[in-house]
Design a protein around this motif. Structure first.
Motif, PDB file in Angstrom:
ATOM      1  N   HIS A  46       0.730  -1.146  -0.142  1.00  0.00           N
ATOM      2  CA  HIS A  46       0.041   0.077   0.051  1.00  0.00           C
ATOM      3  C   HIS A  46       0.990   1.144   0.128  1.00  0.00           C
ATOM      4  N   GLY A  70       3.952   1.257   1.739  1.00  0.00           N
ATOM      5  CA  GLY A  70       5.527   1.034   2.116  1.00  0.00           C
ATOM      6  C   GLY A  70       5.705   0.903   3.425  1.00  0.00           C
ATOM      7  N   ASN A  88      -3.944  -1.344   7.907  1.00  0.00           N
ATOM      8  CA  ASN A  88      -4.558  -3.061   8.202  1.00  0.00           C
ATOM      9  C   ASN A  88      -4.659  -3.794   6.720  1.00  0.00           C
TER      10      ASN A  88
HETATM   11  S1  FES Z   1       1.072   0.985   4.549  1.00  0.00           S
HETATM   12 FE1  FES Z   1      -1.070   1.379   4.362  1.00  0.00          FE
HETATM   13  S2  FES Z   1      -1.746  -0.703   4.834  1.00  0.00           S
HETATM   14 FE2  FES Z   1       0.398  -0.985   4.705  1.00  0.00          FE
END
Ligand code: FES
Ligand code: FE2
Length: 429
Positions: free
Chosen positions: A104, A106, A126
């Motif tokens: 997502h 990092g 999450n």
């Molecule tokens: S950085 Fe957003 S869920 Fe991992």
């Protein structure tokens, strides 16, 4: 859900355009491998380039010992150069290595050194990945009450964890960013793989471990390990108690490309060994003795009679047999003037209690405060501080000649030249 496409392998990092063109990174001295320019220890551009061309390039990187992750869900984190990675055993029993980074934004996924987990749940927003690296769930994917959330066409199968190539030899788990590098055993070559099998080719038991920070460029320590010449000179404990002297039967062997090496010797009595040390021509700390001689008692570990075997696996792994003291070491660079040495002190699963006690006692030889290796932990910083001022000057590496080949004697720097031969080839300088 299908495995995420990003869990496949990316093109080798070494094929990407380098940040600094090789021709401007460094001009190697005209004398070739007989000189090591001091710039290589101090230049941040070289340290940056090493991350891409070496550690994310066409090599294998040690991640952990397989015995550290025996059960499904067991994981062990480490770094490849400066890239955090995690090795984890899946529910299918297979070990996989991922970049330790959420797809997502990092965030690092596993914050602990080791543990057991059912999945990878990112602490930031999450997102959840299974142990095979596929994205399984996304918090508020559909938004709340029709508001927000991801676009309809967002495809989770395209957002898995980045998986690296993995290979295991003996007890050692390796990973690579490269698609090109051959399997570990082939990459090591027959002779180097022989010693890996010899030391860690049967079930091992981890006795302990520690991490040692050294205030020098990582390559100064690697040179030190490959420098068979120093071992019987700098280390007075070795020479005083006859554990390893340059006059013993031994050899330095280098791999075809130069980067891996073996340095070995066989402990004999002074008669078969020659008289260089006993005549006092070489210093051997005659005034010192041990009250408790149990440390010097050992059994014959291998039928080949080799009592001292140090191996390097290019660029930063060391396998050690000093008498019955066995260890695996991984050296992690931290910028130009600091590095971190990780130690796994090992024995074998089928050792007797008495053997294990001897290994524990002999482990006093090594480590940050080891009776032998204490000197190796400081000699690098003693060199580093005097190389800073003159990047264009160079160290002289002519012991045993100016080329790279295996040699019977250990009054030789052939292993050091071999390292630089492969380093230059990988770095393009
Ligand atoms: S950085 Fe957003 S869920 Fe991992
Ligand atoms: Fe040493």
């Amino acid at each position: 859900m299908n495995p995420a496409s990003d869990t496949g392998l990316e093109a080798s990092a070494s094929s990407a355009p380098p940040a600094t063109p090789p021709e401007t990174l460094l001009t190697w001295p005209a004398e070739g491998l007989a000189r090591i320019p001091f710039q290589v220890y101090n230049d941040p551009a070289i340290a940056d380039a090493e991350q891409q061309r070496l550690f994310r390039g066409d090599i294998w990187n040690l991640i952990c010992l397989e015995v550290e992750i025996p059960q499904p869900g067991d994981y062990r984190t480490n770094v490849i150069g400066d890239t955090p990675v995690v090795a984890i055993r899946g529910n299918d029993g297979l070990v996989r290595v991922f970049v330790n980074r959420c797809a997502h934004r990092g965030s690092m996924l596993c914050l602990d050194k080791s543990g057991n987990r059912k999945d990878f749940t990112c602490i930031y927003h999450n997102w959840v990945y299974d142990l095979e690296g596929s994205l399984q769930s996304i918090a508020f994917r559909r938004g709340i009450r029709g508001q927000g959330g991801l676009p309809e066409d967002f495809d989770p199968s395209q957002h898995g964890l980045k998986q690296l190539r993995m290979d295991i030899i003996g007890a050692l788990v390796f990973a690579s960013f490269s698609e090109k590098v051959p399997p570990v055993r082939e990459w090591l070559g027959e002779r180097m793989a022989w010693n890996v099998d010899r030391v860690v080719g049967r079930p091992v038991r981890i006795i302990g471990g520690y991490t040692q920070v050294m205030h020098n460029n990582w390559k100064l320590y690697i040179e030190n390990v490959k420098d068979a010449y120093h071992a019987g000179l700098l280390h007075l404990f070795f020479t005083r108690f006859g554990l390893n002297r340059l006059s013993m039967d031994g050899a330095v062997e280098v791999s075809e490309r130069g980067g891996h090496h073996l340095s070995w010797s066989k402990m004999h009595n002074d008669h078969t060994e020659g008289t260089e040390y006993s005549d006092g021509k070489l210093r051997s700390m005659k005034d010192f003795d041990l009250e408790d001689k149990r440390l010097l008692q050992s059994w014959v570990e291998h039928e080949d009679g080799i009592t001292h075997m140090i191996q390097t696996i290019f660029p930063n792994v060391i396998i050690q047999q000093i008498q019955n003291s066995l260890a695996v070491r991984l050296l992690v660079p931290r910028g130009t003037d600091e590095c971190e040495l990780q130690w796994w002190i090992i024995g074998y699963a089928d050792d007797t209690e008495a053997q294990m006690q001897t290994r524990i006692l002999q482990s006093n030889l090594v480590g940050p405060a080891g009776l032998v290796s204490l000197e190796d932990g400081v000699i690098g910083s003693i060199v580093q501080r005097t190389t800073l001022q003159d990047p264009n000057r160079a160290g002289v590496v002519e012991m045993g000649g100016r080329t790279v080949e295996s040699q019977k004697g250990r009054v030789s720097e052939t292993g050091v030249r071999g390292f630089w031969q492969e380093w230059r080839q990988k770095m393009g300088v």
